[in-house]
Design an enzyme around this catalytic site. Sequence first.
Site, PDB file in Angstrom:
ATOM      1  N   TRP A   1     -11.557  -5.087   6.250  1.00 11.73           N
ATOM      2  CA  TRP A   1     -10.931  -5.115   5.138  1.00 11.73           C
ATOM      3  C   TRP A   1     -11.713  -5.832   3.831  1.00 11.73           C
ATOM      4  O   TRP A   1     -11.410  -5.047   2.720  1.00 11.73           O
ATOM      5  CB  TRP A   1      -9.718  -5.038   5.254  1.00 11.73           C
ATOM      6  CG  TRP A   1      -9.206  -6.905   5.466  1.00 11.73           C
ATOM      7  CD1 TRP A   1      -9.089  -7.376   4.992  1.00 11.73           C
ATOM      8  CD2 TRP A   1      -8.612  -7.025   6.842  1.00 11.73           C
ATOM      9  NE1 TRP A   1      -8.118  -8.753   5.669  1.00 11.73           N
ATOM     10  CE2 TRP A   1      -8.634  -8.051   7.038  1.00 11.73           C
ATOM     11  CE3 TRP A   1      -9.276  -6.196   8.128  1.00 11.73           C
ATOM     12  CZ2 TRP A   1      -8.102  -8.135   8.509  1.00 11.73           C
ATOM     13  CZ3 TRP A   1      -8.382  -6.591   9.317  1.00 11.73           C
ATOM     14  CH2 TRP A   1      -7.616  -8.084   9.279  1.00 11.73           C
TER      15      TRP A   1
ATOM     16  N   GLU B   1      -2.719  -5.440   4.377  1.00 10.47           N
ATOM     17  CA  GLU B   1      -1.506  -7.023   4.273  1.00 10.47           C
ATOM     18  C   GLU B   1      -0.796  -6.462   4.861  1.00 10.47           C
ATOM     19  O   GLU B   1       0.058  -7.600   4.955  1.00 10.47           O
ATOM     20  CB  GLU B   1      -1.230  -7.035   2.118  1.00 10.47           C
ATOM     21  CG  GLU B   1      -2.689  -8.048   1.691  1.00 10.47           C
ATOM     22  CD  GLU B   1      -2.891  -9.071   2.367  1.00 10.47           C
ATOM     23  OE1 GLU B   1      -1.833  -9.831   2.509  1.00 10.47           O
ATOM     24  OE2 GLU B   1      -4.544  -9.438   2.483  1.00 10.47           O
TER      25      GLU B   1
ATOM     26  N   ASP C   1       2.539 -17.435   1.598  1.00  5.59           N
ATOM     27  CA  ASP C   1       3.265 -17.204   2.746  1.00  5.59           C
ATOM     28  C   ASP C   1       3.539 -18.641   3.921  1.00  5.59           C
ATOM     29  O   ASP C   1       3.117 -19.927   3.277  1.00  5.59           O
ATOM     30  CB  ASP C   1       2.369 -16.720   3.569  1.00  5.59           C
ATOM     31  CG  ASP C   1       1.175 -16.630   4.211  1.00  5.59           C
ATOM     32  OD1 ASP C   1       0.603 -18.178   3.788  1.00  5.59           O
ATOM     33  OD2 ASP C   1       0.484 -16.609   4.973  1.00  5.59           O
TER      34      ASP C   1
ATOM     35  N   CYS D   1      -6.891 -26.173   8.732  1.00  6.36           N
ATOM     36  CA  CYS D   1      -5.426 -26.940   8.157  1.00  6.36           C
ATOM     37  C   CYS D   1      -4.325 -26.068   9.266  1.00  6.36           C
ATOM     38  O   CYS D   1      -3.169 -26.042   9.126  1.00  6.36           O
ATOM     39  CB  CYS D   1      -5.078 -27.108   6.733  1.00  6.36           C
ATOM     40  SG  CYS D   1      -3.838 -27.576   6.516  1.00  6.36           S
TER      41      CYS D   1
ATOM     42  N   TYR E   1       5.376 -11.986  -0.926  1.00  6.88           N
ATOM     43  CA  TYR E   1       4.067 -12.392  -0.977  1.00  6.88           C
ATOM     44  C   TYR E   1       2.770 -11.452  -0.586  1.00  6.88           C
ATOM     45  O   TYR E   1       2.294 -11.490  -1.433  1.00  6.88           O
ATOM     46  CB  TYR E   1       3.756 -13.615   0.907  1.00  6.88           C
ATOM     47  CG  TYR E   1       2.798 -13.479   1.337  1.00  6.88           C
ATOM     48  CD1 TYR E   1       1.657 -14.116   0.665  1.00  6.88           C
ATOM     49  CD2 TYR E   1       2.134 -12.127   2.421  1.00  6.88           C
ATOM     50  CE1 TYR E   1       0.738 -14.394   1.780  1.00  6.88           C
ATOM     51  CE2 TYR E   1       0.570 -12.329   3.072  1.00  6.88           C
ATOM     52  CZ  TYR E   1       0.102 -13.321   2.626  1.00  6.88           C
ATOM     53  OH  TYR E   1      -1.288 -13.472   3.427  1.00  6.88           O
TER      54      TYR E   1
HETATM   55 FE1  SF4 Z   1      -5.335 -29.940   5.829  1.00  5.50          FE
HETATM   56 FE2  SF4 Z   1      -6.956 -31.797   6.662  1.00  5.50          FE
HETATM   57 FE3  SF4 Z   1      -7.116 -30.443   5.126  1.00  5.50          FE
HETATM   58 FE4  SF4 Z   1      -5.782 -32.616   4.385  1.00  5.50          FE
HETATM   59  S1  SF4 Z   1      -7.135 -32.872   5.395  1.00  5.50           S
HETATM   60  S2  SF4 Z   1      -5.815 -30.102   4.126  1.00  5.50           S
HETATM   61  S3  SF4 Z   1      -4.256 -31.646   6.043  1.00  5.50           S
HETATM   62  S4  SF4 Z   1      -6.887 -29.581   7.107  1.00  5.50           S
END
Ligand code: SF4
Length: 346
Positions: A28, A41, A142, A196, A124
Amino acid sequence: MTGNFSRLGGIVEPLLRWYDVCARPLPWRESPTPYGVLVSEIMLQQTRVEAVRERYVLFLRELPDLQALAAVPEERLLKLWEGLGYYSRARNLKRCAERIVSEHGGTVPRDPAVLRTLPGIGDYCAGSIASIAYGVKAPAVDGNVLRVISRLAASDGDISLPAVKKELTGRVRELLPERRCGDFNQALMDLGATVCLPNGAPLCEECPLRALCEGYARGTAADLPVRTKKPPRRKEAVGVLLLRRKDCLALRRRPAKGLLAGLWELPTFSGSAEAFLAQNGVACTPPVPAGKATHIFTHVEWRMTAYAAESADAGLPQGWVWAAPEDMEAVYALPSAFSAFLPHRK
Ligand code: SF4
């Protein structure tokens, strides 16, 4: 809520630079249209990207625009949605298309406040559609984004609380760049999905924002975000009937309200298979165990046991149908909860 939000403003440029190189190649995103953004979405709500990837392409091939979606029969729509779960989203998406065609001249609205008035579109989704499709400065926050922002600021706010979510959304709103707002929102989503990561497993060594991350600096990132634990899911024992006649399988439509509303199913029951068959007046061979499987829904976990039987005649209770293999493939949308008992459909 405490945290250090002072360095958040610095994330925009490095995040966009990272996105330019590391954005996930998703269908998409190839040549986005407002309609394609709307469909993707809605499909992505509570569903893994990998599951959506293939379905999205097939869906758009058959329903290339809002008019086609507004006109598609529900049975076909649900078939195209098969495997994505949360089928109410598909029905809402069709109602969205109908409303956009009849009330908005066939153009997906660009104002998030207007988008929010459409079926199945919350804050969202409104933000993500407006920003990605039109570059409107609107946040799209989200669970993924709440996690990233909480870690970046080492925020101790409980993200299951509406007040905390509202405050963090406000923080994201302040960050939105004048240009590339959609890219910024998608970059935050991609960072949450690929770097993350949830469940205490951020890949900080690979993160373009590490130097700006308070959670990383304090060594607390893996413990964030703070979130009240949800009550455990209810576990339910569910019998599943594999009633065959030649190469056909018996299917039944589920009730119009509740879990998997209005979808076709392998007939399910509580209690014994024999009692269920007797109650429904089904003449067949004695049911024999045919495997177990578990399926997890949002609020309930089905512990399923299947029973197989051969029908003695062509008769079926009212509302049941015989489905031939080709109809199983082309006509009937069966929830993925039953895939374990239909190996060729996995
Ligand atoms: Fe996430 Fe680690 Fe990046 Fe901080 S440094 S945003 S905890 S991945």
